[in-house]
Motif scaffolding. Sequence first.
Motif, PDB file in Angstrom:
ATOM      1  N   THR A 144      -2.884  -6.083   0.678  1.00 44.48           N
ATOM      2  CA  THR A 144      -3.653  -5.690  -0.496  1.00 44.48           C
ATOM      3  C   THR A 144      -3.983  -4.204  -0.388  1.00 44.48           C
ATOM      4  N   ILE A 145      -3.682  -3.473  -1.430  1.00 47.71           N
ATOM      5  CA  ILE A 145      -3.943  -2.034  -1.462  1.00 47.71           C
ATOM      6  C   ILE A 145      -4.965  -1.770  -2.555  1.00 47.71           C
ATOM      7  N   ASP A 146      -5.980  -0.984  -2.230  1.00 53.91           N
ATOM      8  CA  ASP A 146      -6.999  -0.606  -3.205  1.00 53.91           C
ATOM      9  C   ASP A 146      -6.553   0.687  -3.888  1.00 53.91           C
ATOM     10  N   PHE A 147      -5.914   0.532  -5.046  1.00 55.36           N
ATOM     11  CA  PHE A 147      -5.375   1.678  -5.762  1.00 55.36           C
ATOM     12  C   PHE A 147      -6.473   2.404  -6.527  1.00 55.36           C
ATOM     13  N   PRO A 148      -6.453   3.734  -6.500  1.00 51.70           N
ATOM     14  CA  PRO A 148      -7.422   4.497  -7.298  1.00 51.70           C
ATOM     15  C   PRO A 148      -7.081   4.401  -8.788  1.00 51.70           C
ATOM     16  N   ASP A 149      -8.097   4.559  -9.609  1.00 52.75           N
ATOM     17  CA  ASP A 149      -7.919   4.442 -11.055  1.00 52.75           C
ATOM     18  C   ASP A 149      -6.877   5.402 -11.614  1.00 52.75           C
ATOM     19  N   ASN A 150      -6.836   6.626 -11.085  1.00 49.73           N
ATOM     20  CA  ASN A 150      -5.875   7.597 -11.623  1.00 49.73           C
ATOM     21  C   ASN A 150      -4.432   7.177 -11.371  1.00 49.73           C
ATOM     22  N   LEU A 151      -4.176   6.532 -10.258  1.00 46.46           N
ATOM     23  CA  LEU A 151      -2.825   6.067  -9.941  1.00 46.46           C
ATOM     24  C   LEU A 151      -2.448   4.891 -10.843  1.00 46.46           C
ATOM     25  N   ILE A 152      -3.387   4.003 -11.075  1.00 46.05           N
ATOM     26  CA  ILE A 152      -3.154   2.877 -11.989  1.00 46.05           C
ATOM     27  C   ILE A 152      -2.889   3.404 -13.397  1.00 46.05           C
ATOM     28  N   ALA A 153      -3.650   4.395 -13.820  1.00 46.77           N
ATOM     29  CA  ALA A 153      -3.468   4.965 -15.159  1.00 46.77           C
ATOM     30  C   ALA A 153      -2.089   5.615 -15.299  1.00 46.77           C
ATOM     31  N   LEU A 154      -1.651   6.333 -14.283  1.00 47.31           N
ATOM     32  CA  LEU A 154      -0.322   6.953 -14.329  1.00 47.31           C
ATOM     33  C   LEU A 154       0.776   5.904 -14.453  1.00 47.31           C
ATOM     34  N   GLU A 155       0.689   4.862 -13.636  1.00 52.77           N
ATOM     35  CA  GLU A 155       1.711   3.811 -13.684  1.00 52.77           C
ATOM     36  C   GLU A 155       1.653   3.059 -15.006  1.00 52.77           C
ATOM     37  N   THR A 156       0.464   2.865 -15.547  1.00 50.03           N
ATOM     38  CA  THR A 156       0.327   2.205 -16.846  1.00 50.03           C
ATOM     39  C   THR A 156       0.999   3.029 -17.940  1.00 50.03           C
ATOM     40  N   THR A 157       0.813   4.337 -17.891  1.00 47.96           N
ATOM     41  CA  THR A 157       1.476   5.223 -18.853  1.00 47.96           C
ATOM     42  C   THR A 157       2.992   5.115 -18.721  1.00 47.96           C
ATOM     43  N   ALA A 158       3.486   5.147 -17.495  1.00 42.94           N
ATOM     44  CA  ALA A 158       4.930   5.036 -17.266  1.00 42.94           C
ATOM     45  C   ALA A 158       5.462   3.701 -17.779  1.00 42.94           C
ATOM     46  N   TRP A 159       4.746   2.625 -17.498  1.00 44.12           N
ATOM     47  CA  TRP A 159       5.197   1.301 -17.915  1.00 44.12           C
ATOM     48  C   TRP A 159       5.221   1.196 -19.439  1.00 44.12           C
ATOM     49  N   THR A 160       4.232   1.747 -20.097  1.00 41.37           N
ATOM     50  CA  THR A 160       4.198   1.759 -21.563  1.00 41.37           C
ATOM     51  C   THR A 160       5.385   2.535 -22.112  1.00 41.37           C
ATOM     52  N   GLN A 161       5.666   3.686 -21.520  1.00 44.25           N
ATOM     53  CA  GLN A 161       6.812   4.486 -21.955  1.00 44.25           C
ATOM     54  C   GLN A 161       8.130   3.746 -21.710  1.00 44.25           C
ATOM     55  N   ILE A 162       8.241   3.067 -20.585  1.00 45.88           N
ATOM     56  CA  ILE A 162       9.459   2.306 -20.280  1.00 45.88           C
ATOM     57  C   ILE A 162       9.666   1.226 -21.336  1.00 45.88           C
ATOM     58  N   VAL A 168       2.309   8.580  -6.047  1.00 52.75           N
ATOM     59  CA  VAL A 168       2.532   7.458  -5.127  1.00 52.75           C
ATOM     60  C   VAL A 168       2.817   7.988  -3.727  1.00 52.75           C
ATOM     61  N   THR A 169       3.662   8.996  -3.638  1.00 52.67           N
ATOM     62  CA  THR A 169       4.003   9.579  -2.339  1.00 52.67           C
ATOM     63  C   THR A 169       2.767  10.157  -1.652  1.00 52.67           C
ATOM     64  N   ALA A 170       1.968  10.899  -2.396  1.00 52.90           N
ATOM     65  CA  ALA A 170       0.751  11.503  -1.828  1.00 52.90           C
ATOM     66  C   ALA A 170      -0.227  10.435  -1.372  1.00 52.90           C
ATOM     67  N   PHE A 171      -0.410   9.401  -2.176  1.00 54.59           N
ATOM     68  CA  PHE A 171      -1.331   8.322  -1.826  1.00 54.59           C
ATOM     69  C   PHE A 171      -0.857   7.598  -0.563  1.00 54.59           C
ATOM     70  N   ALA A 172       0.444   7.321  -0.495  1.00 53.32           N
ATOM     71  CA  ALA A 172       1.003   6.639   0.673  1.00 53.32           C
ATOM     72  C   ALA A 172       0.791   7.468   1.939  1.00 53.32           C
TER      73      ALA A 172
END
Length: 65
Positions: A2-20, A37-41
């Motif tokens: 389980t990874i505790d993702f920050p809100d900004n990372l979730i928002a970025l991926e949500t934007t990408a998924w919507t665009q996809i 993602v790379t920086a967070f990892a």
Amino acid sequence: MTIDFPDNLIALETTAWTQIQRGELTVDTARAVHEAVTAFALQKGLRRMDVELGLKTLVRYETAA
């Protein structure tokens, strides 16, 4: 794992998924997600692939339920 993702990372991926889903993913959005993602990892000492897969699962499947 389980990874505790920050809100900004979730928002970025949500934007990408919507665009996809609309067929409108931009290079800038894809790059921003990849870099975040790379920086967070690196910051958390996790494998980038684990972070990426966990984030995609969260945004695409868990928030859709």
